[in-house]
Design a protein around this motif. Sequence first.
Motif, PDB file in Angstrom:
ATOM      1  N   MET A   1       0.844  -1.187   0.000  1.00 43.55           N
ATOM      2  CA  MET A   1       0.000   0.000   0.000  1.00 43.55           C
ATOM      3  C   MET A   1       0.887   1.248   0.000  1.00 43.55           C
ATOM      4  O   MET A   1       1.851   1.328   0.750  1.00 43.55           O
ATOM      5  N   LEU A   3       2.173   5.061   0.672  1.00 41.82           N
ATOM      6  CA  LEU A   3       2.077   5.954   1.825  1.00 41.82           C
ATOM      7  C   LEU A   3       2.321   7.405   1.425  1.00 41.82           C
ATOM      8  O   LEU A   3       2.635   8.223   2.258  1.00 41.82           O
ATOM      9  N   LEU A  47      -6.965   0.077   8.514  1.00 38.56           N
ATOM     10  CA  LEU A  47      -5.683   0.596   8.030  1.00 38.56           C
ATOM     11  C   LEU A  47      -4.590   0.562   9.097  1.00 38.56           C
ATOM     12  O   LEU A  47      -3.466   0.991   8.832  1.00 38.56           O
ATOM     13  N   SER A  48      -4.904   0.069  10.286  1.00 42.34           N
ATOM     14  CA  SER A  48      -3.926   0.110  11.375  1.00 42.34           C
ATOM     15  C   SER A  48      -2.729  -0.787  11.068  1.00 42.34           C
ATOM     16  O   SER A  48      -2.843  -1.796  10.376  1.00 42.34           O
ATOM     17  N   MET A  50      -0.135  -0.058   9.246  1.00 34.79           N
ATOM     18  CA  MET A  50       0.433   0.137   7.915  1.00 34.79           C
ATOM     19  C   MET A  50       1.319   1.380   7.820  1.00 34.79           C
ATOM     20  O   MET A  50       1.790   1.725   6.744  1.00 34.79           O
TER      21      MET A  50
END
Length: 99
Positions: A1, A3, A47-48, A50
């Motif tokens: 993912m 960032l 989403l934690s 990440m």
Amino acid sequence: MKLDYDLIDNADKRQYEFHVGSERPRLEYIRAKDKIYLTHTEVPHTLSGMGIGSALIGAALRDIKRQGLTLIPLCPFVALYLKRNPEWKELVLKGINIA
């Protein structure tokens, strides 16, 4: 993912945001003249873990520096970020100790 999300300063809601699909990680603040109080960081459970919260804080600190604001970190997660990234302590109001 990825960032490298675009930082959104949602002044109406007094929060910095990332738009990650339908999710909205946020960093809430109170702005008073040349000071900004970072009060709460919230990343949706999906989403934690990440690194999105840290990326959001980093992006917000770059914006705070760009604006020449003085930072008062009230959020424990922001204080932990500052402890781990001491190069940002220059933004913190003198007299506030981030050990």
